[in-house]
Write an enzyme that holds these catalytic residues in place. Sequence first.
Site, PDB file in Angstrom:
ATOM      1  N   ARG A 225       0.847  -1.186   0.000  1.00 50.86           N
ATOM      2  CA  ARG A 225       0.000   0.000   0.000  1.00 50.86           C
ATOM      3  C   ARG A 225       0.884   1.239   0.000  1.00 50.86           C
ATOM      4  O   ARG A 225       1.890   1.293   0.717  1.00 50.86           O
ATOM      5  CB  ARG A 225      -0.911   0.022   1.239  1.00 50.86           C
ATOM      6  CG  ARG A 225      -1.992  -1.062   1.236  1.00 50.86           C
ATOM      7  CD  ARG A 225      -3.063  -0.754   0.195  1.00 50.86           C
ATOM      8  NE  ARG A 225      -4.154  -1.717   0.230  1.00 50.86           N
ATOM      9  CZ  ARG A 225      -4.223  -2.809  -0.532  1.00 50.86           C
ATOM     10  NH1 ARG A 225      -3.224  -3.091  -1.351  1.00 50.86           N
ATOM     11  NH2 ARG A 225      -5.260  -3.614  -0.468  1.00 50.86           N
ATOM     12  N   HIS A 273       0.941  -0.393 -10.320  1.00 54.01           N
ATOM     13  CA  HIS A 273      -0.003  -1.193  -9.527  1.00 54.01           C
ATOM     14  C   HIS A 273      -0.381  -2.481 -10.264  1.00 54.01           C
ATOM     15  O   HIS A 273      -1.559  -2.804 -10.457  1.00 54.01           O
ATOM     16  CB  HIS A 273      -1.260  -0.389  -9.206  1.00 54.01           C
ATOM     17  CG  HIS A 273      -1.966  -0.894  -7.973  1.00 54.01           C
ATOM     18  ND1 HIS A 273      -2.572  -0.066  -7.061  1.00 54.01           N
ATOM     19  CD2 HIS A 273      -2.159  -2.157  -7.509  1.00 54.01           C
ATOM     20  CE1 HIS A 273      -3.121  -0.792  -6.094  1.00 54.01           C
ATOM     21  NE2 HIS A 273      -2.881  -2.062  -6.347  1.00 54.01           N
TER      22      HIS A 273
END
Length: 310
Positions: A225, A273
Amino acid sequence: MPVNILYAATPGKWETYQPTLTKALQATGLDFDLRNEFDPEAVDYIVYASNSPLQDFTPYKNLKAVLNLWAGVEGIVGNKSLTVPLARMVDKGMTSGMVEWVTGHTLRHHLGMDRHILAKPGEWHPVAPPLARNRRVTVLGLGALGSACATTLASLGFDVAGWSRSAKSIPGVTCHHGPEGLRAALEHGEITILLMPNTPETENTLNAETIAMLPRGAIILNPGRGPLIDDAALLSALDTGQVGHATLDVFRVEPLPADHAYWTHPKVTVTPHIASETRPDTASEVIAENIRRGEAGEPFLHLVDRTRGY
């Protein structure tokens, strides 16, 4: 009466998930009705992602559970209108993808591949890298993804340590836990991998103080994250050489703005990502199994602890 299942997950993905969810649900033998629109009071289960337009669960009077399609639940766990069980996604396809990304980038930095891939004509670096057993790797976060990555790296011979909030035991991995164990884990991490959830407690886990605990020249991999890292502290540590390189897949703002310093820093690799994602076929099997369990009166899999946020 059929089990009524509302798909209220990622907008635009209904056409992708409708056939895989249907197939997985059919395999359970349940009588079901799967739609992306329903009278709220008729809904038994919601297949969900936090970027859904559905944010108020109050009208869903007969709802039994919300089944998240993502591993991360930070976008829904604090929703006070949600009072039924919430399950996060633990998907073997997602796990495999994460293990492959982490292993690939760990080996890239362990073997010093960039030196040879980016070498100019005539540059000759005849220095063999150390063996894996002589490379210390730390995995911060020992949930499903972190444990799988730590186990795989240990199987390749790396000297692997792990850290988690509570005590864990993983064969071949030296496990630390709690605030007192974090320093030991960081001091071990010549290559440090972040796979913790995003909670108020984990934000800025890597900051100026904790980055200073890493071995000088450490490599940081973050497929977990974005908020786990204090960006200013990391950039400063890269400039001083305290951190040798950072390979980052997740960021506080995504897509990463074009003017962000990470794009042009010579010691940063940005990936968009892609370390892992929910795979519709295997994720649908997890969703279907949880619905089967709910209808059979069995415990749900992968329930979120609201007090911890994951």
